[in-house]
Scaffold this active site. Structure first.
Site, PDB file in Angstrom:
ATOM      1  N   CYS A 184       3.807   0.060 -14.789  1.00 53.95           N
ATOM      2  CA  CYS A 184       2.466   0.671 -14.718  1.00 53.95           C
ATOM      3  C   CYS A 184       2.531   2.072 -14.125  1.00 53.95           C
ATOM      4  CB  CYS A 184       1.507  -0.193 -13.911  1.00 53.95           C
ATOM      5  SG  CYS A 184       1.133  -1.733 -14.725  1.00 53.95           S
ATOM      6  N   ASP A 228      -4.069   4.536  -1.855  1.00 48.79           N
ATOM      7  CA  ASP A 228      -3.788   3.303  -2.591  1.00 48.79           C
ATOM      8  C   ASP A 228      -2.692   2.572  -1.808  1.00 48.79           C
ATOM      9  OD1 ASP A 228      -2.868   1.291  -4.165  1.00 48.79           O
ATOM     10  OD2 ASP A 228      -2.410   2.527  -5.917  1.00 48.79           O
ATOM     11  N   GLN A 288       0.987  -1.348  -2.117  1.00 44.53           N
ATOM     12  CA  GLN A 288       2.359  -1.674  -1.700  1.00 44.53           C
ATOM     13  C   GLN A 288       2.514  -1.551  -0.187  1.00 44.53           C
ATOM     14  OE1 GLN A 288       4.727  -2.953  -3.650  1.00 44.53           O
ATOM     15  NE2 GLN A 288       3.488  -2.756  -5.494  1.00 44.53           N
ATOM     16  N   LYS A 318      -0.203  -9.131  -2.842  1.00 47.54           N
ATOM     17  CA  LYS A 318       1.044  -8.398  -2.540  1.00 47.54           C
ATOM     18  C   LYS A 318       1.515  -8.691  -1.122  1.00 47.54           C
ATOM     19  CE  LYS A 318       0.448  -5.348  -6.143  1.00 47.54           C
ATOM     20  NZ  LYS A 318       1.267  -5.329  -7.340  1.00 47.54           N
ATOM     21  N   HIS A 333       0.329   4.438  -9.619  1.00 48.09           N
ATOM     22  CA  HIS A 333       0.167   3.274 -10.501  1.00 48.09           C
ATOM     23  C   HIS A 333      -0.961   3.616 -11.484  1.00 48.09           C
ATOM     24  CE1 HIS A 333      -1.159  -0.841 -11.524  1.00 48.09           C
ATOM     25  NE2 HIS A 333       0.037  -1.246 -11.135  1.00 48.09           N
TER      26      HIS A 333
HETATM   27  N1  PMP Z   1      -1.467   0.319  -6.914  1.00 41.88           N
HETATM   28  C1  PMP Z   1      -0.189  -0.011  -6.698  1.00 41.88           C
HETATM   29  C2  PMP Z   1       0.710   0.948  -5.971  1.00 41.88           C
HETATM   30  C3  PMP Z   1       0.287  -1.254  -7.143  1.00 41.88           C
HETATM   31  O1  PMP Z   1       1.552  -1.584  -6.918  1.00 41.88           O
HETATM   32  C4  PMP Z   1      -0.586  -2.123  -7.817  1.00 41.88           C
HETATM   33  C5  PMP Z   1      -0.087  -3.450  -8.358  1.00 41.88           C
HETATM   34  N2  PMP Z   1       1.153  -3.404  -8.975  1.00 41.88           N
HETATM   35  C6  PMP Z   1      -1.916  -1.732  -7.990  1.00 41.88           C
HETATM   36  C7  PMP Z   1      -2.318  -0.502  -7.523  1.00 41.88           C
HETATM   37  C8  PMP Z   1      -2.899  -2.624  -8.678  1.00 41.88           C
HETATM   38  O2  PMP Z   1      -3.042  -3.794  -7.950  1.00 41.88           O
HETATM   39  P1  PMP Z   1      -3.778  -5.060  -8.601  1.00 41.88           P
HETATM   40  O3  PMP Z   1      -3.106  -5.315  -9.918  1.00 41.88           O
HETATM   41  O4  PMP Z   1      -3.547  -6.140  -7.612  1.00 41.88           O
HETATM   42  O5  PMP Z   1      -5.205  -4.703  -8.750  1.00 41.88           O
END
Ligand code: PMP
Length: 413
Positions: free
Chosen positions: A361, A197, A200, A223, A121
């Site tokens: 993203c 990270d 998910q 999430k 991401h």
């Molecule tokens: N890493 C991953 C794999 C994600 O899916 C996301 C959110 N889509 C993030 C980081 C960032 O999370 P947040 O927007 O809640 O800070």
């Protein structure tokens, strides 16, 4: 125990609102809906116990402080951390990764290396790029084919200067869930910090950071059925202890002088300013809620829907399937062979089916897959068989309609 998604769905009042009764919500990788106890906990905090935290203050402030520390202990149990001192509250995974990037990289030397992967991401790419530029560090990528990292070849990019390895525990664009044990084996014995990270991952699996063996783990409550604005950073106590704080301000100090300050102990030295207190109350309720669910049965249900969706979509001639059904946390990603993914998303939206379209993203990955954008349907345990059947039927209808339009255009004089 048999998991019944319809009973589970009854915990989520959004689906009971008249305008949402027909909603097929397949955008869970972006954020999940909230169960009633989470909504109630946020409301109750403001209604009954709103105050800023401080241990040695009035009754409401003491109660807020106790609540925050109770949720910290719950969070430690949720991730199976050794101690609540290893849990730092952040705004979300993004802020946690920025904290790690800023704090860890400020201690590195020019030429040191950071390893990430093409499936990350942007939250796990951009902070490292920024630090690489600021401290003359080198960013390296796990070898990949068409954007899919080959984690079994991680060793090829590990060297004497590798100081940080920051990898997804589950991709938000493809659902791809790497084999963390195999990654741990490749990293064992090396002088580096391993960050997972888990934004998910935490939504679909019980996480045990000690078993995984990572040094740091980040996730966002929104999430996994919790509120937005709150996330967790887990770090090994000895490492957090040695790291400099990232942001300065109130709450994170022991003593402030005109020119110098002494910082508070763990985990407070990383929590400058007032936290999202109502969101922490909501997180506590989400953790209580999850603690009494059969999470293995929830995941098994999501997997059944996922496998069925992959089979159905793979058999549709007008679609290019990008995701794989194996090692997948609950995402189908695809692109229409003709026409735009955005048109398809709007068409589904008009039929009350919520999916996401775009680069999710993860621009480097989507670019490497050779498409401009994908349509992503992402599952949660409240998705029913009817939900996925309606989605597949709507897709079929769309493909027939666009194929007819294309034929008519071709036949036009
Ligand atoms: N890493 C991953 C794999 C994600 O899916 C996301 C959110 N889509 C993030 C980081 C960032 O999370 P947040 O927007 O809640 O800070």
């Amino acid at each position: 125990m048999i998991f019944d998604p319809k009973t589970f769905k009854q915990h989520f009042p959004l689906f009971e609102q008249p305008e949402n009764r027909r909603l097929v919500y397949l955008d869970n990788a972006a954020t999940t809906q909230k169960p009633r106890p989470v909504i109630d906990a946020i409301r109750d905090f403001y209604l009954c116990s709103n105050a800023n935290t401080h241990r040695s203050s009035h009754r409401l402030a003491r109660r807020a402080t106790e609540m925050v520390e109770r949720v910290r202990s719950q969070s430690a149990a949720f991730l199976h951390a050794a101690s609540a001192r290893e849990i730092v509250f952040c705004r979300g995974a993004t802020e946690a990764l920025n904290l790690l990037a800023n704090s860890l990289c400020s201690e590195l030397r020019a030429g040191d290396e950071i390893v990430i992967s093409s499936v990350e991401h942007h939250a796990n790419i951009v902070p490292w790029q920024m630090m690489a530029q600021r401290f003359q560090l080198k960013l390296r990528y796990v070898p990949h084919t068409a954007g899919i990292p080959q984690f079994d070849r991680l060793g090829e990019v590990l060297g004497e200067r590798t100081r940080i390895v920051s990898l997804s525990g589950g991709s938000n664009a493809l659902g791809l869930r790497p084999d963390l044990e195999a990654i741990a084996r490749q990293l064992r014995g090396r002088n580096l910090h391993w960050i997972v990270d888990g934004a998910q991952l935490a939504a679909h699996e019980r996480v045990d950071v000690q078993k995984v063996g990572c040094d740091f783990f980040v996730c966002s409550a929104h999430k996994f059925y919790g509120p937005s604005g709150i996330g967790l950073l887990y770090g090994r106590e000895s490492l957090l202890e040695a790291m400099p704080p990232w942001q300065g301000g109130g709450e994170m100090i022991a003593e402030v002088d005109l020119y110098n300050s002494r910082f508070a102990g763990l985990p407070h030295k990383f929590e400058a300013g007032t936290s999202s207190l109502a969101a922490i109350a909501g997180l506590g309720a989400a953790l209580d809620f999850l603690a009494v669910q059969d999470r293995a049965a929830m995941a098994a249900h999501e997997q059944q829907l996922l496998q069925w969706l992959h089979r159905e979509l793979a058999a549709m001639p007008g679609l290019q399937l990008i995701s794989q059904p194996q090692h997948n946390l609950g995402i189908v990603a695809f692109a229409p062979a003709t026409g735009s993914a955005a048109d398809l998303m709007h068409w589904l939206d008009e039929r009350d089916i919520a999916v996401r379209v775009g680069h999710h993203c993860a621009q480097p990955l989507i670019r490497a897959a050779g498409v401009a954008a994908t349509v992503r349907a992402s599952l949660a345990a409240y998705n029913t068989w009817e939900n996925v059947q309606l989605f597949v039927e709507a897709l079929r209808e769309y493909l027939v309609e666009t194929a007819t339009e294309t034929e008519n255009l071709a036949a036009a004089p």
